[in-house]
Design a protein around this motif. Structure first.
Motif, PDB file in Angstrom:
ATOM      1  N   ASN A  60       0.818  -1.217   0.000  1.00  0.00           N
ATOM      2  CA  ASN A  60       0.000   0.000   0.000  1.00  0.00           C
ATOM      3  C   ASN A  60       0.849   1.262   0.000  1.00  0.00           C
ATOM      4  N   HIS A  61       2.145   1.133   0.185  1.00  0.00           N
ATOM      5  CA  HIS A  61       3.034   2.293   0.245  1.00  0.00           C
ATOM      6  C   HIS A  61       4.334   2.020  -0.499  1.00  0.00           C
ATOM      7  N   GLN A  62       4.240   1.695  -1.764  1.00  0.00           N
ATOM      8  CA  GLN A  62       5.422   1.369  -2.547  1.00  0.00           C
ATOM      9  C   GLN A  62       6.166   2.609  -3.025  1.00  0.00           C
ATOM     10  N   LEU A  63       5.458   3.634  -3.461  1.00  0.00           N
ATOM     11  CA  LEU A  63       6.104   4.820  -4.017  1.00  0.00           C
ATOM     12  C   LEU A  63       6.244   5.913  -2.966  1.00  0.00           C
ATOM     13  N   PHE A  64       7.324   6.666  -3.052  1.00  0.00           N
ATOM     14  CA  PHE A  64       7.548   7.781  -2.146  1.00  0.00           C
ATOM     15  C   PHE A  64       7.125   9.102  -2.778  1.00  0.00           C
ATOM     16  N   THR A  65       6.906   9.121  -4.061  1.00  0.00           N
ATOM     17  CA  THR A  65       6.613  10.351  -4.781  1.00  0.00           C
ATOM     18  C   THR A  65       5.249  10.238  -5.461  1.00  0.00           C
ATOM     19  N   GLU A  66       4.935  11.224  -6.270  1.00  0.00           N
ATOM     20  CA  GLU A  66       3.619  11.297  -6.898  1.00  0.00           C
ATOM     21  C   GLU A  66       3.460  10.463  -8.161  1.00  0.00           C
ATOM     22  N   SER A  67       4.564   9.986  -8.743  1.00  0.00           N
ATOM     23  CA  SER A  67       4.459   9.208  -9.976  1.00  0.00           C
ATOM     24  C   SER A  67       5.668   8.304 -10.143  1.00  0.00           C
ATOM     25  N   VAL A  68       5.581   7.391 -11.098  1.00  0.00           N
ATOM     26  CA  VAL A  68       6.697   6.508 -11.405  1.00  0.00           C
ATOM     27  C   VAL A  68       7.887   7.343 -11.879  1.00  0.00           C
ATOM     28  N   MET A  69       7.651   8.336 -12.723  1.00  0.00           N
ATOM     29  CA  MET A  69       8.720   9.211 -13.205  1.00  0.00           C
ATOM     30  C   MET A  69       9.416   9.883 -12.031  1.00  0.00           C
ATOM     31  N   ASP A  70       8.639  10.436 -11.118  1.00  0.00           N
ATOM     32  CA  ASP A  70       9.228  11.108  -9.956  1.00  0.00           C
ATOM     33  C   ASP A  70      10.017  10.138  -9.093  1.00  0.00           C
ATOM     34  N   GLU A  71       9.545   8.909  -8.992  1.00  0.00           N
ATOM     35  CA  GLU A  71      10.241   7.895  -8.200  1.00  0.00           C
ATOM     36  C   GLU A  71      11.619   7.611  -8.792  1.00  0.00           C
ATOM     37  N   LYS A  83      18.611  16.721 -18.016  1.00  0.00           N
ATOM     38  CA  LYS A  83      19.363  15.493 -18.276  1.00  0.00           C
ATOM     39  C   LYS A  83      18.832  14.346 -17.427  1.00  0.00           C
ATOM     40  N   ALA A  84      18.420  14.651 -16.193  1.00  0.00           N
ATOM     41  CA  ALA A  84      17.863  13.618 -15.317  1.00  0.00           C
ATOM     42  C   ALA A  84      16.574  13.057 -15.908  1.00  0.00           C
ATOM     43  N   VAL A  85      15.732  13.925 -16.459  1.00  0.00           N
ATOM     44  CA  VAL A  85      14.484  13.472 -17.074  1.00  0.00           C
ATOM     45  C   VAL A  85      14.786  12.566 -18.264  1.00  0.00           C
ATOM     46  N   LEU A  86      15.760  12.945 -19.086  1.00  0.00           N
ATOM     47  CA  LEU A  86      16.145  12.100 -20.227  1.00  0.00           C
ATOM     48  C   LEU A  86      16.672  10.756 -19.746  1.00  0.00           C
ATOM     49  N   GLU A  87      17.476  10.776 -18.683  1.00  0.00           N
ATOM     50  CA  GLU A  87      18.007   9.535 -18.122  1.00  0.00           C
ATOM     51  C   GLU A  87      16.874   8.652 -17.586  1.00  0.00           C
ATOM     52  N   ALA A  88      15.922   9.278 -16.900  1.00  0.00           N
ATOM     53  CA  ALA A  88      14.775   8.533 -16.363  1.00  0.00           C
ATOM     54  C   ALA A  88      13.950   7.929 -17.497  1.00  0.00           C
ATOM     55  N   GLU A  93      12.243   3.226 -20.669  1.00  0.00           N
ATOM     56  CA  GLU A  93      12.227   2.524 -21.957  1.00  0.00           C
ATOM     57  C   GLU A  93      12.905   1.166 -21.841  1.00  0.00           C
ATOM     58  N   SER A  94      14.044   1.120 -21.150  1.00  0.00           N
ATOM     59  CA  SER A  94      14.773  -0.144 -21.032  1.00  0.00           C
ATOM     60  C   SER A  94      13.984  -1.173 -20.222  1.00  0.00           C
ATOM     61  N   LEU A  95      13.135  -0.699 -19.318  1.00  0.00           N
ATOM     62  CA  LEU A  95      12.308  -1.596 -18.512  1.00  0.00           C
ATOM     63  C   LEU A  95      10.920  -1.813 -19.118  1.00  0.00           C
ATOM     64  N   HIS A  96      10.675  -1.159 -20.249  1.00  0.00           N
ATOM     65  CA  HIS A  96       9.383  -1.258 -20.945  1.00  0.00           C
ATOM     66  C   HIS A  96       8.229  -0.791 -20.045  1.00  0.00           C
ATOM     67  N   GLU A  99       4.882   3.664 -20.481  1.00  0.00           N
ATOM     68  CA  GLU A  99       3.454   3.973 -20.437  1.00  0.00           C
ATOM     69  C   GLU A  99       2.964   4.268 -19.019  1.00  0.00           C
ATOM     70  N   PHE A 100       3.769   3.917 -18.017  1.00  0.00           N
ATOM     71  CA  PHE A 100       3.373   4.130 -16.623  1.00  0.00           C
ATOM     72  C   PHE A 100       4.023   5.366 -16.001  1.00  0.00           C
ATOM     73  N   ARG A 101       4.685   6.205 -16.806  1.00  0.00           N
ATOM     74  CA  ARG A 101       5.464   7.322 -16.271  1.00  0.00           C
ATOM     75  C   ARG A 101       4.665   8.232 -15.351  1.00  0.00           C
ATOM     76  N   ASN A 102       3.389   8.441 -15.601  1.00  0.00           N
ATOM     77  CA  ASN A 102       2.579   9.336 -14.780  1.00  0.00           C
ATOM     78  C   ASN A 102       1.685   8.598 -13.796  1.00  0.00           C
ATOM     79  N   LEU A 103       1.850   7.299 -13.714  1.00  0.00           N
ATOM     80  CA  LEU A 103       1.026   6.507 -12.809  1.00  0.00           C
ATOM     81  C   LEU A 103       1.431   6.781 -11.370  1.00  0.00           C
TER      82      LEU A 103
END
Length: 129
Positions: A60-71, A83-88, A93-96, A99-103
């Protein structure tokens, strides 16, 4: 020795030491002694702290932030936000999982979360030990 590319499961009754083993493996215990060797490279306790991560057991508490991208951004040490956003994005992409970036955690059942901006506050932070 565990062969490269193997998948290993650690099973046992409650209290058998599965979590303690995982903490030792990741270097999270100050009492961790010894080393881990991967592909001929040796990792001491302090080096494992920099390369290993553990997922909390409370689903019930897996993420510390508001989205997968933020995590993902939270885990990066890149001071240049663009550059951090591009790296993220490359990581996702490498983890496929792009599509969940804003989840969000609350959207884990399939509803889109709040945003993909870099989030540095507003919730508990993961502290490296």
């Amino acid at each position: 020795m565990i062969p490269q590319g193997s998948v290993v499961g650690v099973v046992g009754n409650n209290g058998a030491g599965k979590t303690t083993f995982a903490h030792n493996l990741c270097g999270l215990l100050q009492t961790s002694k010894g080393y881990m060797s991967i592909a001929g490279k040796t990792y001491m306790q302090n080096q494992r702290l920099k390369t290993c991560y553990m997922v909390m057991q409370d689903v019930n508490h897996q993420l510390f932030t508001e989205s997968v991208m933020d995590e993902i951004l939270l885990s990066l040490d890149n001071p240049d936000e663009d550059k951090a956003v591009l790296e993220a994005e490359k990581i996702m992409e490498s983890l496929h999982i792009s599509e969940f970036r804003n989840l969000s955690e609350s959207g884990a059942c399939g509803t889109a979360g709040r945003g993909g901006g870099r989030h540095r506050g507003g919730g508990p932070r993961r502290e490296r030990q």
